[in-house]
Design a protein around this motif. Structure first.
Motif, short mmCIF file in Angstrom:
data_model
loop_
_atom_site.label_atom_id
_atom_site.label_comp_id
_atom_site.label_asym_id
_atom_site.label_seq_id
_atom_site.Cartn_x
_atom_site.Cartn_y
_atom_site.Cartn_z
N SER A 266 0.72 -1.26 -0.06
CA SER A 266 -0.03 -0.02 -0.08
C SER A 266 0.73 1.25 -0.05
CB SER A 266 -0.84 -0.03 1.07
OG SER A 266 -0.10 -0.10 2.31
N LEU A 267 1.98 1.29 0.63
CA LEU A 267 2.97 2.37 0.74
C LEU A 267 4.15 2.46 -0.22
CD1 LEU A 267 2.73 3.31 4.41
CD2 LEU A 267 1.07 3.99 2.67
N LEU B 259 -2.28 4.20 -5.01
CA LEU B 259 -2.75 4.00 -3.51
C LEU B 259 -2.01 4.74 -2.31
CD1 LEU B 259 -4.80 2.51 -1.68
CD2 LEU B 259 -3.53 0.52 -1.64
N LYS B 260 -0.81 4.48 -2.66
CA LYS B 260 0.41 5.20 -1.43
C LYS B 260 -0.18 6.73 -1.40
CE LYS B 260 5.17 6.90 -1.44
NZ LYS B 260 6.44 6.79 -2.01
N TRP B 261 -0.08 7.42 -2.50
CA TRP B 261 -0.38 8.98 -2.40
C TRP B 261 -1.76 9.35 -2.07
CZ3 TRP B 261 3.49 11.66 -1.35
CH2 TRP B 261 4.87 11.34 -1.83
N ASN B 262 -2.69 8.25 -2.33
CA ASN B 262 -4.23 8.35 -2.14
C ASN B 262 -4.16 8.50 -0.52
OD1 ASN B 262 -6.92 8.44 -1.69
ND2 ASN B 262 -7.11 7.22 -3.85
N ILE B 263 -3.50 7.46 0.07
CA ILE B 263 -3.67 7.13 1.45
C ILE B 263 -3.10 8.38 2.23
CG2 ILE B 263 -2.63 5.92 3.43
CD1 ILE B 263 -2.93 3.44 1.93
N ILE B 264 -1.87 8.95 1.94
CA ILE B 264 -1.23 9.97 2.42
C ILE B 264 -1.95 11.28 2.36
CG2 ILE B 264 1.09 11.54 2.11
CD1 ILE B 264 2.44 9.21 1.22
N TYR B 265 -2.51 11.74 1.07
CA TYR B 265 -3.49 12.84 0.78
C TYR B 265 -4.54 12.77 1.93
CZ TYR B 265 -6.42 16.37 -1.13
OH TYR B 265 -7.51 17.19 -1.25
N MET C 261 -7.06 0.65 5.41
CA MET C 261 -7.85 1.70 5.98
C MET C 261 -7.37 2.15 7.33
SD MET C 261 -10.11 2.45 3.88
CE MET C 261 -11.04 3.72 4.75
N SER C 262 -6.77 1.07 7.99
CA SER C 262 -5.97 1.37 9.39
C SER C 262 -4.69 2.21 9.23
CB SER C 262 -5.76 0.01 10.15
OG SER C 262 -6.99 -0.52 10.75
N ILE C 263 -4.16 1.84 8.23
CA ILE C 263 -2.78 2.72 7.77
C ILE C 263 -3.30 3.99 7.55
CG2 ILE C 263 -1.29 2.61 5.88
CD1 ILE C 263 -1.21 -0.16 5.65
N ARG C 264 -4.34 4.29 6.84
CA ARG C 264 -4.79 5.61 6.70
C ARG C 264 -5.11 6.36 8.21
NH1 ARG C 264 -9.87 7.82 7.14
NH2 ARG C 264 -10.12 9.72 5.90
N SER C 265 -5.83 5.55 8.83
CA SER C 265 -6.03 6.03 10.37
C SER C 265 -4.93 6.18 11.12
CB SER C 265 -7.13 5.11 10.91
OG SER C 265 -8.21 5.09 10.45
N PHE C 266 -3.77 5.34 10.90
CA PHE C 266 -2.64 5.36 11.48
C PHE C 266 -1.86 6.98 11.15
CE2 PHE C 266 2.14 5.03 10.79
CZ PHE C 266 2.55 4.48 12.14
N MET C 267 -1.88 6.97 9.94
CA MET C 267 -1.24 8.11 9.47
C MET C 267 -2.02 9.54 9.92
SD MET C 267 0.10 6.92 5.74
CE MET C 267 1.07 8.20 5.43
N SER D 224 1.50 15.88 -1.55
CA SER D 224 0.79 14.62 -1.64
C SER D 224 -0.15 14.59 -2.86
CB SER D 224 0.16 14.15 -0.36
OG SER D 224 -0.85 15.08 0.06
N LEU D 225 -0.84 15.72 -2.90
CA LEU D 225 -1.91 15.69 -4.07
C LEU D 225 -1.35 15.73 -5.41
CD1 LEU D 225 -4.98 15.81 -5.07
CD2 LEU D 225 -4.54 18.26 -4.53
N ILE D 226 -0.19 16.31 -5.68
CA ILE D 226 0.63 16.49 -6.62
C ILE D 226 1.07 15.23 -6.86
CG2 ILE D 226 2.71 17.57 -7.92
CD1 ILE D 226 2.36 20.13 -6.45
N PHE D 227 1.56 14.65 -6.23
CA PHE D 227 2.35 13.17 -6.57
C PHE D 227 1.07 12.12 -6.96
CE2 PHE D 227 5.93 14.72 -4.52
CZ PHE D 227 7.13 14.06 -5.31
N TYR D 228 0.11 12.30 -6.15
CA TYR D 228 -1.28 11.34 -6.55
C TYR D 228 -1.69 11.66 -7.91
CZ TYR D 228 -5.77 9.55 -6.94
OH TYR D 228 -6.97 8.91 -7.38
#
Length: 394
Positions: free
Chosen positions: A206-207, A213-219, A336-342, A381-385
Motif C-alpha cells: 500500500s505504501l 494507493l500510496k499517495w491516495n492514503i497520504i493525501y 484503512m487502518s494504515i490511513r487512520s494510523f497516518m 501529496s496531491l501533486i504526486f497522487y
C-alpha cells in the motif's frame, strides 16, 4: 441479495451513532479546564490518544482481516465502554490519561474494521457500487447523532460538567451489545504466513508497490488530520469570541448537521464533479477556512466554520471510497487502518505544538500556522497522487 449480511448496515449505523452521540463534547473544553488542564495539556492528552491509536492501528486492522471484522468491532466497543467509565469517575491529567488510552485502543479496533465490514457486506449482497451511498449515510448519521448530542449534552452539563459522562457510559454499552449481533461477511484470506510477514507485505503493497494507493492514503491522511485539528480548535475559538457557554451546543449541533448534509449527498456530488477537481477543491477549501479564521476574530468566523464542516462532510466518504477502489478485500481493513494510523501520527506531531502556540500567542496564530502546514503537505501529496494516477491511466 444476502439479507442477513445486509442487516450489518443498520447495526453499523447503531454502532456509529453510539460512537458519535458524544454528550460530553459541547463542554469538553470547559470540563478539562474545570479539572485544571490548559489547552496545551488537552492537546497532549489528545496526542497521546492519537499515538495509542497509531501504535495499535495497523495490528488491529490486520487482526480484523485475519480473525474477523466482527471480533475486532467487539474488542473496540468494549474498550470504548471501559474508557467512558474511567472518564466518568476520573479527574486531572493523570486520571484522564488511562481513559484516553482505552478510547484510543477501542478506536483502533473499530477504525478500518467498520468500513471494511460494510464494504464486504455490500460485496456479498451484490451492492458494492452502493458503498459510497451507505458510507455517506453512515457518516451523516454519526453527525446527526453528534448534533443531537451537542444540544442534549449542553442541557445535561447545566446539572454538572460530569453528568454527560454518566449517560455516555450507557450509550457506549449499547454499542458493545449491538457489536455482538454483527454477522461476519465472507472475505478472501491472506496466505498462511506469520502475522508480521503479512503486515509487512500489506504495508509494502500500500505504501511502496501501489503508487496511486500510496499517495491516495497520504493525501487522505493529511485531510483527516486537518479536520481533526479543527475539531479541537472550535471551542477555544468560541472562547476567544467571549461567547456564552449556552451557545456552544447549538453551534456544535449546526456544524455537525452541515457535515451530515454533505455526507448524505456525497455520492451525488462525486457523480457530478470531476474526481481530481474535487480533490483540489477539498484541500483549498479547508486551508482557506483556516486562513480566514486566523485573520479575523469575529462572528463571521462561525460562517467559515460552517463552510469548513460542509467540505469535511464531502471529503470523508469520498476519500474512503477512493482508497477502497484500489484495495483488495483481503487487506482492506489493514489498509484503512494504515490511513487512520497516518492521520493520528500527523495529528500527534502537530497538535501539541499548535496548542502551545494558542496558549502562548493566540488561537489566530495557531490557525495561520495550521493553514500553511496543512496546505504545503497536502499539496505535495496531491501533486504526486495526480501525477501517478495520470501515468496509471495512460
Amino acid at each position: 441479495m444476502n439479507l442477513n449480511l445486509f442487516s450489518n448496515i443498520w447495526k453499523l449505523y447503531v454502532i456509529k451513532a453510539s460512537k458519535w452521540l458524544m454528550l460530553f463534547m459541547p463542554t469538553i473544553f470547559l470540563f478539562f479546564k474545570e479539572n485544571g488542564l490548559e489547552l496545551h495539556d488537552i492537546m497532549v492528552i489528545q496526542a497521546i490518544y492519537s499515538i495509542s491509536i497509531a501504535l495499535i492501528e495497523i495490528p488491529s486492522g490486520y487482526i480484523a482481516d485475519v480473525l474477523g471484522r466482527k471480533k475486532s468491532m467487539i474488542i473496540g466497543t468494549l474498550f470504548g465502554f471501559i474508557g467512558m467509565l474511567i472518564y466518568t469517575f476520573a479527574s486531572g491529567f493523570w486520571g484522564f490519561l488511562p481513559a484516553a488510552l482505552c478510547l484510543g485502543i477501542g478506536q483502533s479496533f473499530i477504525s478500518g474494521s467498520d468500513t471494511a465490514l460494510m464494504y464486504d457486506s455490500l460485496v456479498a449482497a451484490n451492492m458494492k457500487e452502493k458503498f459510497i451511498k451507505f458510507e455517506g449515510r453512515s457518516i451523516a448519521l454519526g453527525n446527526f447523532a453528534e448534533a443531537i448530542a451537542f444540544i442534549v449534552g449542553g442541557f445535561l452539563a447545566e446539572i454538572s460538567l460530569r453528568t454527560p459522562f454518566y449517560y455516555q457510559s450507557v450509550i457506549a454499552f449499547i454499542g458493545l451489545f449491538v457489536a455482538f449481533l454483527l454477522i461476519e461477511p465472507p472475505v478472501s484470506k491472506l496466505g498462511n504466513k506469520k502475522p508480521w510477514t503479512n503486515i509487512k507485505y500489506i504495508i509494502k503493497y500500500s505504501l511502496v508497490d501501489n503508487i496511486p494507493l500510496k499517495w491516495n492514503i497520504i493525501y487522505s491522511s493529511v485531510i483527516g488530520a486537518t479536520t481533526l485539528v479543527m475539531a479541537w480548535f472550535a471551542q477555544p475559538y468560541y472562547a476567544a469570541l467571549n461567547m456564552e457557554v449556552k451557545y456552544y451546543g447549538i453551534i456544535g449541533a449546526v456544524l455537525n448537521l452541515a457535515v451530515a448534509f454533505t455526507s448524505f449527498y456525497a455520492h451525488r456530488i462525486e457523480e457530478k464533479i470531476d474526481t481530481n477537481k474535487l480533490l483540489i477543491f477539498i484541500l483549498i477549501g479547508l486551508c482557506f477556512c483556516y486562513a480566514f479564521l486566523g485573520s479575523f476574530l469575529n462572528y463571521w468566523g462561525l460562517a467559515i466554520l460552517f463552510l469548513f464542516y460542509l467540505i469535511r462532510g464531502i471529503a470523508t466518504p469520498v476519500l474512503r471510497d477512493f482508497i477502497n477502489r484500489f484495495t483488495p478485500s483481503e487487506m482492506r481493513a489493514t489498509v484503512m487502518s494504515i490511513r487512520s494510523f497516518m492521520i493520528r501520527v500527523i495529528f500527534a506531531i502537530f497538535s501539541p505544538f499548535l496548542g502551545y502556540v494558542a496558549d502562548v500567542y493566540s488561537i489566530q496564530t495557531a490557525f495561520n500556522i495550521s493553514a500553511i502546514v496543512f496546505f504545503v503537505i497536502g499539496l505535495v501529496s496531491l501533486i504526486f497522487y495526480l501525477k501517478n494516477e495520470k501515468i496509471r491511466l495512460e
